[in-house]
Design a protein around this motif. Structure first.
Motif, PDB file in Angstrom:
ATOM      1  N   TRP A  21       0.921  -1.136   0.075  1.00  0.00           N
ATOM      2  CA  TRP A  21       0.134  -0.090  -0.090  1.00  0.00           C
ATOM      3  C   TRP A  21       1.015   1.169   0.068  1.00  0.00           C
ATOM      4  O   TRP A  21       1.911   1.307   0.557  1.00  0.00           O
ATOM      5  CB  TRP A  21      -0.806   0.152   1.366  1.00  0.00           C
ATOM      6  N   ILE A  22       0.496   2.303  -0.502  1.00  0.00           N
ATOM      7  CA  ILE A  22       1.107   3.611  -0.632  1.00  0.00           C
ATOM      8  C   ILE A  22       0.189   4.373   0.630  1.00  0.00           C
ATOM      9  O   ILE A  22      -0.712   4.980  -0.044  1.00  0.00           O
ATOM     10  CB  ILE A  22       1.253   4.209  -1.809  1.00  0.00           C
ATOM     11  N   SER A  23       0.708   4.436   1.484  1.00  0.00           N
ATOM     12  CA  SER A  23      -0.255   4.991   2.718  1.00  0.00           C
ATOM     13  C   SER A  23       0.137   6.479   2.793  1.00  0.00           C
ATOM     14  O   SER A  23       1.041   7.121   2.670  1.00  0.00           O
ATOM     15  CB  SER A  23      -0.059   4.260   4.120  1.00  0.00           C
ATOM     16  N   SER A  24      -0.982   7.269   3.147  1.00  0.00           N
ATOM     17  CA  SER A  24      -0.723   8.699   3.488  1.00  0.00           C
ATOM     18  C   SER A  24      -1.587   8.959   4.734  1.00  0.00           C
ATOM     19  O   SER A  24      -2.708   8.193   4.840  1.00  0.00           O
ATOM     20  CB  SER A  24      -1.068   9.486   2.256  1.00  0.00           C
ATOM     21  N   SER A  25      -1.230  10.138   5.215  1.00  0.00           N
ATOM     22  CA  SER A  25      -2.180  10.657   6.365  1.00  0.00           C
ATOM     23  C   SER A  25      -2.648  11.686   5.982  1.00  0.00           C
ATOM     24  O   SER A  25      -3.357  12.541   6.628  1.00  0.00           O
ATOM     25  CB  SER A  25      -1.261  11.031   7.541  1.00  0.00           C
ATOM     26  N   THR A  26      -3.081  12.068   4.634  1.00  0.00           N
ATOM     27  CA  THR A  26      -3.686  13.286   4.018  1.00  0.00           C
ATOM     28  C   THR A  26      -5.172  12.988   3.541  1.00  0.00           C
ATOM     29  O   THR A  26      -5.429  12.048   2.931  1.00  0.00           O
ATOM     30  CB  THR A  26      -3.131  13.616   2.618  1.00  0.00           C
ATOM     31  N   PRO A  27      -6.168  13.390   4.296  1.00  0.00           N
ATOM     32  CA  PRO A  27      -7.436  13.258   4.075  1.00  0.00           C
ATOM     33  C   PRO A  27      -8.260  13.815   3.056  1.00  0.00           C
ATOM     34  O   PRO A  27      -7.792  14.935   2.539  1.00  0.00           O
ATOM     35  CB  PRO A  27      -8.300  13.548   5.535  1.00  0.00           C
ATOM     36  N   LEU A  28      -9.183  13.351   2.437  1.00  0.00           N
ATOM     37  CA  LEU A  28      -9.795  13.785   1.256  1.00  0.00           C
ATOM     38  C   LEU A  28     -11.161  14.831   2.064  1.00  0.00           C
ATOM     39  O   LEU A  28     -11.376  14.311   3.039  1.00  0.00           O
ATOM     40  CB  LEU A  28     -10.643  12.629   0.452  1.00  0.00           C
ATOM     41  N   SER A  29     -11.472  15.660   1.286  1.00  0.00           N
ATOM     42  CA  SER A  29     -12.593  16.470   1.892  1.00  0.00           C
ATOM     43  C   SER A  29     -13.633  15.726   1.774  1.00  0.00           C
ATOM     44  O   SER A  29     -14.181  14.718   1.060  1.00  0.00           O
ATOM     45  CB  SER A  29     -12.829  17.618   0.926  1.00  0.00           C
ATOM     46  N   THR A  30     -14.488  15.774   2.955  1.00  0.00           N
ATOM     47  CA  THR A  30     -15.998  15.050   3.071  1.00  0.00           C
ATOM     48  C   THR A  30     -17.126  15.834   2.847  1.00  0.00           C
ATOM     49  O   THR A  30     -18.247  15.708   2.983  1.00  0.00           O
ATOM     50  CB  THR A  30     -15.885  14.381   4.299  1.00  0.00           C
ATOM     51  N   SER A  31     -16.681  17.255   2.320  1.00  0.00           N
ATOM     52  CA  SER A  31     -17.596  18.412   2.013  1.00  0.00           C
ATOM     53  C   SER A  31     -17.520  18.851   0.545  1.00  0.00           C
ATOM     54  O   SER A  31     -18.280  19.857   0.111  1.00  0.00           O
ATOM     55  CB  SER A  31     -17.837  19.411   2.915  1.00  0.00           C
ATOM     56  N   GLY A  32     -16.894  18.160  -0.168  1.00  0.00           N
ATOM     57  CA  GLY A  32     -16.570  18.684  -1.347  1.00  0.00           C
ATOM     58  C   GLY A  32     -15.664  17.873  -2.472  1.00  0.00           C
ATOM     59  O   GLY A  32     -15.731  16.397  -1.918  1.00  0.00           O
ATOM     60  N   LEU A  33     -15.218  18.145  -3.545  1.00  0.00           N
ATOM     61  CA  LEU A  33     -14.508  17.117  -4.522  1.00  0.00           C
ATOM     62  C   LEU A  33     -13.218  17.292  -4.437  1.00  0.00           C
ATOM     63  O   LEU A  33     -12.575  18.270  -3.731  1.00  0.00           O
ATOM     64  CB  LEU A  33     -15.073  17.639  -5.834  1.00  0.00           C
ATOM     65  N   SER A  34     -12.453  16.144  -4.945  1.00  0.00           N
ATOM     66  CA  SER A  34     -11.076  16.148  -4.894  1.00  0.00           C
ATOM     67  C   SER A  34     -10.409  15.798  -6.131  1.00  0.00           C
ATOM     68  O   SER A  34     -11.240  14.854  -6.766  1.00  0.00           O
ATOM     69  CB  SER A  34     -10.397  15.098  -3.589  1.00  0.00           C
ATOM     70  N   ILE A  35      -9.292  16.135  -6.429  1.00  0.00           N
ATOM     71  CA  ILE A  35      -8.629  15.643  -7.526  1.00  0.00           C
ATOM     72  C   ILE A  35      -7.557  14.573  -7.190  1.00  0.00           C
ATOM     73  O   ILE A  35      -6.443  14.904  -6.341  1.00  0.00           O
ATOM     74  CB  ILE A  35      -8.087  16.601  -8.329  1.00  0.00           C
ATOM     75  N   VAL A  36      -7.559  13.341  -7.486  1.00  0.00           N
ATOM     76  CA  VAL A  36      -6.745  12.289  -6.867  1.00  0.00           C
ATOM     77  C   VAL A  36      -5.741  11.932  -8.336  1.00  0.00           C
ATOM     78  O   VAL A  36      -6.490  11.942  -9.423  1.00  0.00           O
ATOM     79  CB  VAL A  36      -7.650  11.111  -6.307  1.00  0.00           C
ATOM     80  N   GLU A  37      -4.905  11.376  -7.974  1.00  0.00           N
ATOM     81  CA  GLU A  37      -3.859  11.054  -9.135  1.00  0.00           C
ATOM     82  C   GLU A  37      -2.753   9.877  -8.570  1.00  0.00           C
ATOM     83  O   GLU A  37      -2.462  10.190  -7.493  1.00  0.00           O
ATOM     84  CB  GLU A  37      -3.006  12.331  -9.526  1.00  0.00           C
ATOM     85  N   ILE A  38      -2.575   8.958  -9.493  1.00  0.00           N
ATOM     86  CA  ILE A  38      -1.601   8.207  -9.157  1.00  0.00           C
ATOM     87  C   ILE A  38      -0.688   7.946 -10.532  1.00  0.00           C
ATOM     88  O   ILE A  38      -1.238   7.886 -11.787  1.00  0.00           O
ATOM     89  CB  ILE A  38      -1.862   6.633  -8.835  1.00  0.00           C
ATOM     90  N   SER A  39       0.614   7.872 -10.378  1.00  0.00           N
ATOM     91  CA  SER A  39       1.367   7.797 -11.687  1.00  0.00           C
ATOM     92  C   SER A  39       2.557   6.937 -11.137  1.00  0.00           C
ATOM     93  O   SER A  39       2.974   6.596 -10.015  1.00  0.00           O
ATOM     94  CB  SER A  39       1.953   9.363 -11.864  1.00  0.00           C
ATOM     95  N   SER A  40       2.946   6.128 -12.131  1.00  0.00           N
ATOM     96  CA  SER A  40       4.059   5.136 -11.992  1.00  0.00           C
ATOM     97  C   SER A  40       4.969   4.860 -13.166  1.00  0.00           C
ATOM     98  O   SER A  40       4.577   4.902 -14.514  1.00  0.00           O
ATOM     99  CB  SER A  40       3.385   3.578 -11.743  1.00  0.00           C
ATOM    100  N   THR A  41       6.189   4.612 -12.860  1.00  0.00           N
ATOM    101  CA  THR A  41       7.189   4.197 -13.779  1.00  0.00           C
ATOM    102  C   THR A  41       7.380   2.826 -13.803  1.00  0.00           C
ATOM    103  O   THR A  41       8.108   2.357 -14.684  1.00  0.00           O
ATOM    104  CB  THR A  41       8.648   5.120 -13.920  1.00  0.00           C
ATOM    105  N   GLY A  42       6.670   2.112 -12.952  1.00  0.00           N
ATOM    106  CA  GLY A  42       7.126   0.720 -12.635  1.00  0.00           C
ATOM    107  C   GLY A  42       7.895   0.363 -11.798  1.00  0.00           C
ATOM    108  O   GLY A  42       7.882  -0.587 -10.937  1.00  0.00           O
ATOM    109  N   SER A  43       8.716   1.430 -11.410  1.00  0.00           N
ATOM    110  CA  SER A  43       9.836   1.345 -10.213  1.00  0.00           C
ATOM    111  C   SER A  43       9.532   2.243  -9.143  1.00  0.00           C
ATOM    112  O   SER A  43       9.969   2.290  -8.102  1.00  0.00           O
ATOM    113  CB  SER A  43      11.249   1.525 -10.880  1.00  0.00           C
ATOM    114  N   GLN A  44       8.780   3.335  -9.415  1.00  0.00           N
ATOM    115  CA  GLN A  44       8.391   4.317  -8.562  1.00  0.00           C
ATOM    116  C   GLN A  44       7.024   4.905  -8.935  1.00  0.00           C
ATOM    117  O   GLN A  44       6.680   4.856 -10.070  1.00  0.00           O
ATOM    118  CB  GLN A  44       9.357   5.578  -8.469  1.00  0.00           C
TER     119      GLN A  44
END
Length: 302
Positions: A213-236
């Motif tokens: 897992w790639i864990s974070s302690s950063t919460p998403l908004s529960t009262s609005g929208l969020s822009i989420v992104e994941i990017s990978s090279t295969g090694s990072q």
């Protein structure tokens, strides 16, 4: 580098020249402050050249409740009110055609059995009516609501690099993957939970499936929208929230199989998903900043 770290231009005069890097070819070009701001605030919710993806390259699939590409002449989605009653719904003024949608549905709840790819190759579908996401039209911007529901398509590419950006919202503690790129034991994904997507929470979580897992302690908004992104090279693998990198992971297995919107297996969060875009590259900081600015404007994200 985070978007907030970029230098502010508010102190400049309208005629001062800025040197920026072009997203399409990497070349540096000059533009006045006035022309740059005019482009970012264009009325169609896109770039100065038109809609969001008109001047963006390396996009291999894109689905949305709004039109993202001027040249796209297809529909937005297939609306269904029962197993046997469905209708394609297109766009009106680059937004989902709510008049046509409401005319078809009447007083019935509306579900989505197919979400069309505006690049043209990878429509996301659901053949079981009870597993179709519901479309909500009671807010200013329509949303596809997922609650143990999902849509799927074949993966657009089976190798890295990859970047996936989506606009999502949650309203309470939940857990699961908004987007899963690849089957259960491979690929990448982006979701919500607490430490992992198997625990309820509001924190953004990345998936390097069958690795970590790639864990974070950063919460998403529960009262609005969020822009989420994941990017990978295969090694990072990096995950981003509203344009800012918040966590970094390592190796990812090459994806095979399906691209899943709304989750997979028992990892299906209760959420709304508005659009998702897939690139067969790591997007540049300038491309990310342009896309995030556009999404924030259209979806009214602070």
């Amino acid at each position: 580098m985070q978007i907030k770290d970029y230098p502010l231009i508010t102190a400049l005069s309208d005629n001062d020249l800025l040197l920026i890097q072009a997203a399409n070819d990497g070349a540096y070009k000059s533009i006045t402050k006035a022309n740059l701001l005019a482009g970012l605030s264009s009325s169609a919710g896109g770039t100065s050249s038109g809609l969001l993806l008109d001047a963006v390259t390396n996009v291999i699939s894109a689905r949305s409740i709004r039109k993202l590409l001027t040249s796209y002449a297809g529909k937005s989605l297939k609306a269904a009110i029962s197993e046997s009653s469905s209708q394609d719904i297109g766009y009106a003024s680059n937004n989902l055609d709510l008049t046509a949608l409401n005319s078809f549905a009447g007083s019935n709840n509306i579900f989505v059995s197919e979400l069309y790819d505006q690049i043209g190759n990878f429509n996301a579908t659901q053949s079981t009516f009870s597993l179709c996401p519901q479309i909500l039209t009671n807010a200013s911007i329509p949303a596809l609501h997922y609650n143990s529901s999902f849509l799927s398509s074949p993966i657009p590419a089976s190798n890295y690099p990859l970047t996936i950006i989506a606009v999502v919202s949650i309203v309470s503690l939940t857990n699961g993957a908004f987007i899963k790129y690849g089957d259960t034991n491979n690929g990448i994904g982006i979701g919500v939970g607490n430490g992992t997507v198997d625990n309820s929470g509001t924190n953004l979580i990345g998936l390097n499936e069958a690795i970590a897992w790639i864990s974070s302690s950063t919460p998403l908004s529960t009262s609005g929208l969020s822009i989420v992104e994941i990017s990978s090279t295969g090694s990072q693998t990096n995950i981003y929230l509203n344009g800012d990198v918040i966590a970094i992971g390592n190796q990812s297995y090459a994806p095979t199989g399906n691209y899943l919107i709304g989750g997979y297996s028992n990892r299906k969060p209760v959420c709304n998903i508005y659009e998702d875009i897939v690139f067969n590259t790591l997007i540049t900081p300038l491309t990310r900043a342009t896309i995030v600015a556009n999404m924030k404007t259209y979806y009214k994200i602070p």
